[in-house]
Design an enzyme around this catalytic site. Structure first.
Site, PDB file in Angstrom:
ATOM      1  N   HIS A  52      -0.965   1.775  15.989  1.00 44.50           N
ATOM      2  CA  HIS A  52      -1.170   0.724  17.060  1.00 44.50           C
ATOM      3  C   HIS A  52       0.006   0.543  18.052  1.00 44.50           C
ATOM      4  O   HIS A  52       0.737  -0.442  18.280  1.00 44.50           O
ATOM      5  CB  HIS A  52      -1.147  -0.581  16.133  1.00 44.50           C
ATOM      6  CG  HIS A  52      -2.211  -0.800  14.965  1.00 44.50           C
ATOM      7  ND1 HIS A  52      -3.468  -0.722  15.419  1.00 44.50           N
ATOM      8  CD2 HIS A  52      -2.030  -0.756  13.859  1.00 44.50           C
ATOM      9  CE1 HIS A  52      -4.056  -0.689  14.005  1.00 44.50           C
ATOM     10  NE2 HIS A  52      -3.266  -0.567  13.012  1.00 44.50           N
ATOM     11  N   ASP A 110      -2.445  -6.733  15.186  1.00 43.41           N
ATOM     12  CA  ASP A 110      -2.054  -5.202  15.143  1.00 43.41           C
ATOM     13  C   ASP A 110      -1.994  -4.575  16.649  1.00 43.41           C
ATOM     14  O   ASP A 110      -1.185  -3.857  16.812  1.00 43.41           O
ATOM     15  CB  ASP A 110      -2.803  -4.473  14.238  1.00 43.41           C
ATOM     16  CG  ASP A 110      -2.139  -4.178  12.832  1.00 43.41           C
ATOM     17  OD1 ASP A 110      -1.160  -4.674  12.726  1.00 43.41           O
ATOM     18  OD2 ASP A 110      -3.200  -4.121  11.952  1.00 43.41           O
ATOM     19  N   ARG A 165       0.685  -1.134   0.044  1.00 40.40           N
ATOM     20  CA  ARG A 165       0.053   0.057   0.058  1.00 40.40           C
ATOM     21  C   ARG A 165       0.847   1.244   0.043  1.00 40.40           C
ATOM     22  O   ARG A 165       1.959   1.104   0.408  1.00 40.40           O
ATOM     23  CB  ARG A 165      -1.055   0.015   1.180  1.00 40.40           C
ATOM     24  CG  ARG A 165      -1.915  -1.124   1.046  1.00 40.40           C
ATOM     25  CD  ARG A 165      -2.812  -1.118   2.417  1.00 40.40           C
ATOM     26  NE  ARG A 165      -2.143  -1.832   3.597  1.00 40.40           N
ATOM     27  CZ  ARG A 165      -2.467  -2.180   4.788  1.00 40.40           C
ATOM     28  NH1 ARG A 165      -3.713  -1.587   5.196  1.00 40.40           N
ATOM     29  NH2 ARG A 165      -1.587  -2.407   5.606  1.00 40.40           N
ATOM     30  N   LYS A 224       1.433   2.092   7.120  1.00 38.76           N
ATOM     31  CA  LYS A 224       1.943   1.334   8.450  1.00 38.76           C
ATOM     32  C   LYS A 224       2.843   2.137   9.482  1.00 38.76           C
ATOM     33  O   LYS A 224       3.496   3.243   8.922  1.00 38.76           O
ATOM     34  CB  LYS A 224       2.653  -0.117   8.044  1.00 38.76           C
ATOM     35  CG  LYS A 224       1.879  -1.121   7.067  1.00 38.76           C
ATOM     36  CD  LYS A 224       0.370  -1.458   8.183  1.00 38.76           C
ATOM     37  CE  LYS A 224       1.049  -1.989   9.393  1.00 38.76           C
ATOM     38  NZ  LYS A 224      -0.298  -2.317  10.263  1.00 38.76           N
ATOM     39  N   TYR A 235      -1.126   4.645  10.317  1.00 37.31           N
ATOM     40  CA  TYR A 235      -1.568   3.853  11.420  1.00 37.31           C
ATOM     41  C   TYR A 235      -0.570   3.498  12.212  1.00 37.31           C
ATOM     42  O   TYR A 235       0.886   3.140  11.973  1.00 37.31           O
ATOM     43  CB  TYR A 235      -1.916   2.365  10.891  1.00 37.31           C
ATOM     44  CG  TYR A 235      -3.160   2.330  10.137  1.00 37.31           C
ATOM     45  CD1 TYR A 235      -4.223   2.514  10.900  1.00 37.31           C
ATOM     46  CD2 TYR A 235      -3.378   2.006   8.887  1.00 37.31           C
ATOM     47  CE1 TYR A 235      -5.560   2.476  10.310  1.00 37.31           C
ATOM     48  CE2 TYR A 235      -4.410   1.983   8.299  1.00 37.31           C
ATOM     49  CZ  TYR A 235      -5.606   2.326   8.823  1.00 37.31           C
ATOM     50  OH  TYR A 235      -6.719   2.241   8.373  1.00 37.31           O
ATOM     51  N   GLU A 274      -5.868   4.905  13.279  1.00 40.13           N
ATOM     52  CA  GLU A 274      -6.873   3.892  14.386  1.00 40.13           C
ATOM     53  C   GLU A 274      -7.575   4.411  15.409  1.00 40.13           C
ATOM     54  O   GLU A 274      -8.699   3.826  15.915  1.00 40.13           O
ATOM     55  CB  GLU A 274      -5.952   2.557  14.713  1.00 40.13           C
ATOM     56  CG  GLU A 274      -5.155   2.839  15.804  1.00 40.13           C
ATOM     57  CD  GLU A 274      -3.722   3.180  15.320  1.00 40.13           C
ATOM     58  OE1 GLU A 274      -2.951   3.161  16.180  1.00 40.13           O
ATOM     59  OE2 GLU A 274      -3.466   3.675  14.230  1.00 40.13           O
TER      60      GLU A 274
END
Length: 371
Positions: free
Chosen positions: A96, A270, A15, A75, A94, A118
């Site tokens: 996490h 995740d 991505r 990511k 993101y 998120e």
């Protein structure tokens, strides 16, 4: 503002943070966009597509980390990327953080302003920037689980849909949120025997009405969960506590009650995973076996369908990226409480309560930074 996006370097992550169309929107709003060469290759977007959109191609990620005021990724930044982040820079991706002490420590040390997709909220405490990837991961969990169930992959050799005269496979979905309902929809569509567990009666009622008897719903007590796991061919972990580490719901002891070759797919990986025996895997080596139970715990499942995932993600992340670029992070967050919920780290301070609690940091409310 100078906004940059880099080629993702996590294992088999294809991505990209900005599509050419998103880059063009930023340019049309008066911003400068830098893109690392080859960043869009995984979605079929060449450097030429970005140049046509008005972006500037840079040879290395280092140039982008050094010169861009905001870096847009997909990511969480890897160690080599975190080492290049700096105070005064905005990281929008993101993260996490709750199960990742090392990343959190590096972000705190860097002084970067880190906004996590998120934890950005929406109406009714929804998570609109997490939702499209949860939809993708939920749907992928069934096709990944169905593949892992094949005998050649170490599974029981069960076809989820069965055939006339042979019962279908039993799928248990733990959690009735976005991941859970998408997993259940795919499993039902394949003809499996599906049970969804959740602890919220309102969610169970909504699911029951949605599936109209094509899937079973069950309150998720410890006893009910243990009984369902013991009978399952495929268990999908789809639980989420926003921003916090996932609870360990399926214990090592429960594995001993399962049929040899059954499969666990942990979509919550995740956030640390919801199976006691979970550990993050990659698309290169997606599964491992514990006590004869196959575990699929890929931490970036949507990366396998990069084009679909990237465009779905950009649809929801771009509007906030534009607000941040147009107003600056502080004014954008002050004007939008939902976006403010996405701030996790700022200039050495942890600003998301669940992360601070789970990792032992002092919690600094976002409101105190916004004045």
């Amino acid at each position: 503002m100078r906004v940059g996006t880099v080629r993702e370097i996590k294992n088999h992550e294809y991505r990209v943070g900005l599509t050419p169309e998103s880059a063009e929107e930023l340019v049309l709003n008066g911003h400068e966009v830098w893109v690392e060469t080859g960043a869009g290759d995984g979605i079929g977007s060449s450097d030429e597509h970005y140049v046509a959109a008005g972006a500037t191609i840079k040879a290395t990620a280092a140039e982008i980390f050094a010169e861009c005021e905001m870096v847009v990724k997909v990511k969480e930044p890897q160690a080599v990327e975190r080492a290049q982040l700096r105070k005064g820079q905005i990281l929008y991706t993101y993260l996490h953080l709750a199960p990742d002490a090392e990343q959190t420590a590096d972000l705190v040390k860097s002084g970067v302003t880190a906004i996590a997709y998120e934890t950005v909220t929406g109406p009714g405490n929804s998570l609109p920037l997490l939702k499209p990837m949860s939809q993708v991961a939920g749907r992928m969990s069934i096709q990944a689980g169905a593949t892992a169930l094949q005998k050649a992959q170490g599974g029981r050799g069960v076809l989820l849909g069965g055939v006339p005269g042979v019962l279908p496979g039993k799928v248990v979905v733990i959690g009735g949120g976005v991941v859970g309902i998408n997993a259940a929809q795919m499993a039902v569509g394949m003809g499996a025997d599906v049970t969804i567990l959740d602890r919220d009666p309102t969610v169970l009622e909504r699911l029951d009405n949605h599936f109209e008897g094509r899937a079973h719903t069950l309150f998720s007590s410890h006893a009910a969960l243990a009984a369902q796991v013991a009978e399952a061919d495929l268990v999908v972990g789809a639980v989420l506590i926003p921003g916090a580490a996932a609870p360990k719901l399926v214990t090592r002891e429960m594995l001993s009650t399962m049929q040899s070759g059954s499969v666990l797919v942990d979509v919550a990986i995740d956030q640390g995973g919801c199976f006691e025996t979970s550990k993050a895997t990659t698309h290169a080596e997606p599964t491992y076996v514990v006590d004869d139970i196959v575990h699929y715990c890929v931490a970036n499942m949507p990366g396998a369908v990069a084009r679909t995932s990237t465009y779905a993600l950009n649809n929801v992340t771009l509007p906030h990226a534009l607000r941040i670029a147009n107003k600056g992070w502080k004014a954008a967050l002050k004007a939008d409480a939902d976006l403010a919920a996405g701030l996790n780290v700022h200039e050495g301070q942890v600003t998301y309560e669940a992360v601070a609690h789970d990792l032992g940091y002092d919690y600094v409310p976002v409101a105190s930074l916004l004045g």
